[in-house]
Design a protein around this motif. Structure first.
Motif, PDB file in Angstrom:
ATOM      1  N   THR A  64      65.069   9.903  32.047  1.00 22.39           N
ATOM      2  CA  THR A  64      63.745  10.480  32.311  1.00 22.39           C
ATOM      3  C   THR A  64      63.873  11.955  32.703  1.00 22.39           C
ATOM      4  O   THR A  64      64.974  12.503  32.792  1.00 22.39           O
ATOM      5  CB  THR A  64      63.054   9.718  33.453  1.00 22.39           C
ATOM      6  N   THR A  65      62.734  12.582  32.972  1.00 21.31           N
ATOM      7  CA  THR A  65      62.706  14.007  33.350  1.00 21.31           C
ATOM      8  C   THR A  65      63.702  14.313  34.473  1.00 21.31           C
ATOM      9  O   THR A  65      64.364  15.348  34.471  1.00 21.31           O
ATOM     10  CB  THR A  65      61.269  14.386  33.786  1.00 21.31           C
ATOM     11  N   LEU A  75      65.675  23.973  33.691  1.00 22.93           N
ATOM     12  CA  LEU A  75      65.850  22.775  32.874  1.00 22.93           C
ATOM     13  C   LEU A  75      67.234  22.762  32.258  1.00 22.93           C
ATOM     14  O   LEU A  75      67.700  23.767  31.723  1.00 22.93           O
ATOM     15  CB  LEU A  75      64.798  22.746  31.758  1.00 22.93           C
ATOM     16  N   ASN A 104      55.176  16.981  34.021  1.00 23.23           N
ATOM     17  CA  ASN A 104      56.332  16.110  33.705  1.00 23.23           C
ATOM     18  C   ASN A 104      57.144  15.834  34.967  1.00 23.23           C
ATOM     19  O   ASN A 104      57.587  14.708  35.196  1.00 23.23           O
ATOM     20  CB  ASN A 104      57.250  16.767  32.675  1.00 23.23           C
ATOM     21  N   VAL A 105      57.334  16.893  35.771  1.00 26.13           N
ATOM     22  CA  VAL A 105      58.098  16.746  37.013  1.00 26.13           C
ATOM     23  C   VAL A 105      57.318  15.861  37.991  1.00 26.13           C
ATOM     24  O   VAL A 105      57.867  14.947  38.611  1.00 26.13           O
ATOM     25  CB  VAL A 105      58.390  18.129  37.633  1.00 26.13           C
ATOM     26  N   ILE A 135      55.485  21.134  31.914  1.00 32.20           N
ATOM     27  CA  ILE A 135      56.682  20.764  32.673  1.00 32.20           C
ATOM     28  C   ILE A 135      56.333  20.394  34.121  1.00 32.20           C
ATOM     29  O   ILE A 135      56.879  19.450  34.680  1.00 32.20           O
ATOM     30  CB  ILE A 135      57.709  21.926  32.621  1.00 32.20           C
ATOM     31  N   VAL A 166      63.714  15.336  26.724  1.00 38.95           N
ATOM     32  CA  VAL A 166      62.554  14.521  27.096  1.00 38.95           C
ATOM     33  C   VAL A 166      61.454  14.770  26.065  1.00 38.95           C
ATOM     34  O   VAL A 166      61.176  15.924  25.732  1.00 38.95           O
ATOM     35  CB  VAL A 166      62.048  14.871  28.513  1.00 38.95           C
ATOM     36  N   LEU A 216      55.516  21.158  27.063  1.00 33.65           N
ATOM     37  CA  LEU A 216      56.770  20.515  26.676  1.00 33.65           C
ATOM     38  C   LEU A 216      57.192  20.982  25.282  1.00 33.65           C
ATOM     39  O   LEU A 216      58.370  21.233  25.021  1.00 33.65           O
ATOM     40  CB  LEU A 216      56.582  18.990  26.710  1.00 33.65           C
ATOM     41  N   ASN A 236      57.667  12.360  36.882  1.00 34.00           N
ATOM     42  CA  ASN A 236      58.979  11.964  36.344  1.00 34.00           C
ATOM     43  C   ASN A 236      58.793  11.359  34.956  1.00 34.00           C
ATOM     44  O   ASN A 236      59.191  10.216  34.681  1.00 34.00           O
ATOM     45  CB  ASN A 236      59.692  10.980  37.278  1.00 34.00           C
ATOM     46  N   TRP A 285      67.046  15.934  33.931  1.00 36.40           N
ATOM     47  CA  TRP A 285      67.106  17.216  33.254  1.00 36.40           C
ATOM     48  C   TRP A 285      66.620  18.382  34.093  1.00 36.40           C
ATOM     49  O   TRP A 285      66.410  19.477  33.586  1.00 36.40           O
ATOM     50  CB  TRP A 285      66.323  17.119  31.919  1.00 36.40           C
ATOM     51  N   TYR A 343      66.104  20.163  24.621  1.00 36.89           N
ATOM     52  CA  TYR A 343      65.564  19.571  25.844  1.00 36.89           C
ATOM     53  C   TYR A 343      65.066  18.191  25.436  1.00 36.89           C
ATOM     54  O   TYR A 343      64.114  18.072  24.678  1.00 36.89           O
ATOM     55  CB  TYR A 343      64.437  20.421  26.433  1.00 36.89           C
TER      56      TYR A 343
END
Lengths: 248, 461
Positions: free
Chosen positions: B158-159, B210, B143-144, B140, B130, B114, B147, B162, B128
């Motif tokens: 939230t993620t 993203l 993160n996905v 990432i 988040v 991140l 969420n 984006w 970006y």
């Protein structure tokens, strides 16, 4: 005793500096501006001396345009008793600043002037030394520890070889180094109280100071970008590459 | 058996980097939870989507379970490999693949951290948004998968907000390009959204497009001391109505104690049970005026007893450390973590019920509250007493979490706000999702991953 503190506003040191595309300066619009970190340390030290009973009054001084007021209010909220705002639309260079301080010193008769060792915008590191010379009083620069007793300042200085401790008769000029202290946070209730603290506004022109801005900046440019590293397979290739670049 | 499966894998994917040393198995087999002993079969470190695809196909044929793995900073056991799974780490797939200024899209591989995404966005003068404490390690892809939320949700969401596109290797081995960066796309099921928050049970995220946005305006950061719990929501309401909040986070005196013991700077004199870090846009003097007026009003109402304001970015960072350093400061004590969500409007009533419940349930234990009060998200960490065995502690926490889950169900909340269900909250999924919902979720999973090779046991049994 009264302490005079230089309190300059600069682009916050955590902000990534951007040069204007036309090379006439750095971008300051929409950028976080804060007190010069060394000046914050200077003010903190002055406040601590006042809290110890060594000083009775702490006066901050800012030289700059009309909108410097908000910045000076921060210094007042941090704890200074009052502020002097020397107004000018132009950025001043160290000699001019030192001459301004000399005028204020003559007027205010402080026992101590504490300045940052340098401002992080021009990194000149000159104003304190120049003021001491013009005033013809002792200077203790790069202070990492300050003690005041019996009309003397005992100051530990950060020098190339390590630490040096000197004594200076007051009145004197002290410039601060990074390790002197950790500046306090501003309490929100103190921001309210700071609103009623006085700010004396003096026009630079009215001080009768001889202009000392002899340096002319012709162009600003960002530092050259570092080129990417190269991966080498083994020691032999490393040696060959270094030789080829004339480094071995 | 083991040998032959791995031999088969290396034969199929020549050049695949595979780790089997015990230290690697331990390192890659666990996340920030420390409840399960890591015991993966091996660790695969593919270098591109084709290798991921080959691994997934192999896993289908050989019936090997896979655990997709990013930075392993998760707090719910979602990336734990404790049952002989192959860890599929995206760590080597960490490149920025491209940037399009017109689309304002940054295309990255899933293993990028991140923090690296933040830096890459900044190079293009964009943001970006988040953000959270684990930024330097979390990726990432992870993160996905969860969420992920964090400290800017109150402003930026939230993620999920984006992600403009995802490249995914589904559990059945198909390579999918989901949504391809389109702003509008009304052409049926949005499978990209299904992937977000799926905790690695539907597919392996290998890349993402993203969305980037304008950098945040200069901000001011405040730390406030609050004398009682009701003040939390009152101050949030007050500040939200007066300021453009970028963040609004709270923690308790117990959290402060731990983070100070961990080396943070105290910053505020007042000792109160609750503290708030608030950050808001401060473009002009009148923004600061508005903040001061809000503060004064909070003081008059008896909601705020003291506050400090950061003078510069370094002080802002020091204030943030008081909030962001909490998780790390508690980690050595192996806390039991709850990460719950409610509608913001349900928060005041719930907080009271929770305080009473936890005081009854954990009389001899330290309970640390903090979180994203402005998002309706609370983190409740329970610390084991020094003299209690871990098994006894966990059993006790599980009983209390059932009570917590029941309360959440009554208030319409969620047992996981941003950490994911993973292994930790699997038993309580039914407090947040109906039986019909869970049945459909299982059905979806079967479509994507017919042999159940992707992160089995996570989310649901």
């Amino acid at each position: 005793m009264k302490i005079l503190v230089g309190y300059k506003r600069v682009v916050d040191y955590n902000v990534r500096i951007q040069v204007k595309p036309d090379g006439t300066g750095v971008v300051t619009e929409g950028v976080k501006l804060s007190a010069n970190p060394f000046d914050d340390i200077a003010l903190e030290e002055a406040l601590r001396l006042r809290e110890k009973g060594v000083a009775e009054e702490v006066v901050i001084v800012g030289i700059g345009p009309a909108d410097l007021t908000a910045h000076l209010r921060n210094g007042l909220a941090m704890g200074a008793n009052r502020a002097i705002h020397v107004t000018t639309a132009e950025a001043v260079q160290p000699l001019t600043a030192a001459r301004v301080f000399l005028k204020l010193v003559e007027k205010e008769q402080p026992g101590l002037v504490i300045l940052g060792k340098q401002a992080i915008d021009d990194d000149a590191n000159q104003t304190g030394q120049m003021l001491a010379a013009l005033w013809d009083r002792p200077q203790a620069t790069f202070a990492s520890k300050v003690e005041i007793a019996d009309g003397k300042a005992t100051v530990t200085r950060e020098v190339d070889a390590g630490l040096e401790t000197i004594e200076a008769d007051l009145p004197a000029v002290i410039t601060t180094d990074l390790r002197l202290n950790e500046p306090r946070f501003i309490k929100l209730p103190d921001i309210m109280k700071a609103k009623s603290k006085p700010i004396d506004v003096i026009e630079l022109g009215s001080l009768g100071v001889e202009g000392g801005d002899h340096l002319k900046t012709t162009h600003y440019a960002a530092p050259p970008k570092r080129s990417k590293g190269v991966m080498v397979k083994d020691a032999a290739e490393l040696v060959a590459t270094l030789k080829q670049k004339g480094l071995l | 058996m083991t040998e032959s499966r791995l031999a088969d894998l290396t034969a199929r994917v020549p050049g695949l980097r595979l780790l089997t040393e015990l230290t690697d198995l331990i390192h890659y087999g666990r996340d920030w939870t420390r409840r399960w002993g890591p015991a993966p079969l091996a660790v695969a470190l593919p270098s591109d989507a084709a290798e991921v695809q080959a691994i997934v196909r192999w896993a289908n044929e050989r019936q090997v379970a896979l655990v997709p793995s990013g930075g392993r900073t998760g707090l719910s056991g979602g990336a734990v490999a404790a049952r002989g799974e192959l860890v599929l780490s995206l760590q080597r797939m960490n490149r920025v693949l491209g940037f399009d200024a017109t689309d304002r899209l940054l295309e990255v591989e899933a293993g990028i951290t991140l923090h690296a995404v933040h830096e890459a966005a900044r190079e293009h003068g964009l943001l970006y948004p988040v953000d959270f404490g684990a930024r330097g390690s979390c990726t990432i892809g992870g993160n996905v998968a969860t969420n992920a939320g964090g400290i800017r949700v109150v402003r930026h969401g939230t993620t999920r907000e984006w992600i403009a596109g995802l490249t995914v290797v589904a559990g059945n081995g198909e390579l999918l390009e989901l949504n391809r960066g389109l702003v509008k796309n009304s052409s049926g099921y949005d499978l990209r959204q299904l992937m977000i928050g799926s905790e690695g049970t539907l597919g392996v995220v290998v890349g993402a497009q993203l969305k980037l946005t304008d950098p945040s305006p200069p901000a001011q950061t405040m730390l406030l001391a609050l004398p009682h719990m009701d003040a939390l929501m009152e101050v949030f309401g007050l500040f939200r109505s007066r300021l453009k909040l970028q963040a609004f986070e709270f923690f308790t005196d117990v959290a402060l104690k731990h983070v100070l013991a961990h080396g943070a700077q105290r910053a505020i004199d007042a000792s109160e049970p609750y503290y708030v870090v608030a950050e808001y846009d401060a473009l002009e003097d009148r923004d600061e005026q508005a903040a001061l007026l809000a503060f004064e009003e909070g003081v008059r109402e008896g909601w705020i007893s003291d506050g400090v304001i950061a003078q510069n970015e370094a002080q802002a960072a020091a204030l943030w450390r008081l909030r962001e350093g909490i998780t790390e400061s508690l980690a050595p004590r192996k806390p039991y973590k709850n990460d719950i969500a409610l509608r913001i409007s349900a928060m005041p009533a719930f907080l009271h019920e929770m305080q009473a419940l936890l005081a009854r349930a954990y009389p001899q234990m330290e309970v640390v509250w903090f979180g994203h009060i402005g998002d309706g998200n609370l983190h409740i960490n329970v610390l084991p007493p020094e003299d209690m065995a871990q098994a006894e502690f966990l059993a006790h926490c599980e009983r209390v979490t059932r009570l917590l889950a029941d309360a959440l169900q009554r208030h319409g909340g969620s047992i996981s706000a941003e950490h994911g269900i993973g292994l930790v909250k699997r038993a309580y999924l039914d407090s947040t999702r109906s039986a019909a919902e869970i049945a459909l979720m299982r059905g979806v999973r079967t479509v994507f991953d017919p042999h159940g090779i992707l992160n089995p046991g996570k989310l649901f049994e």
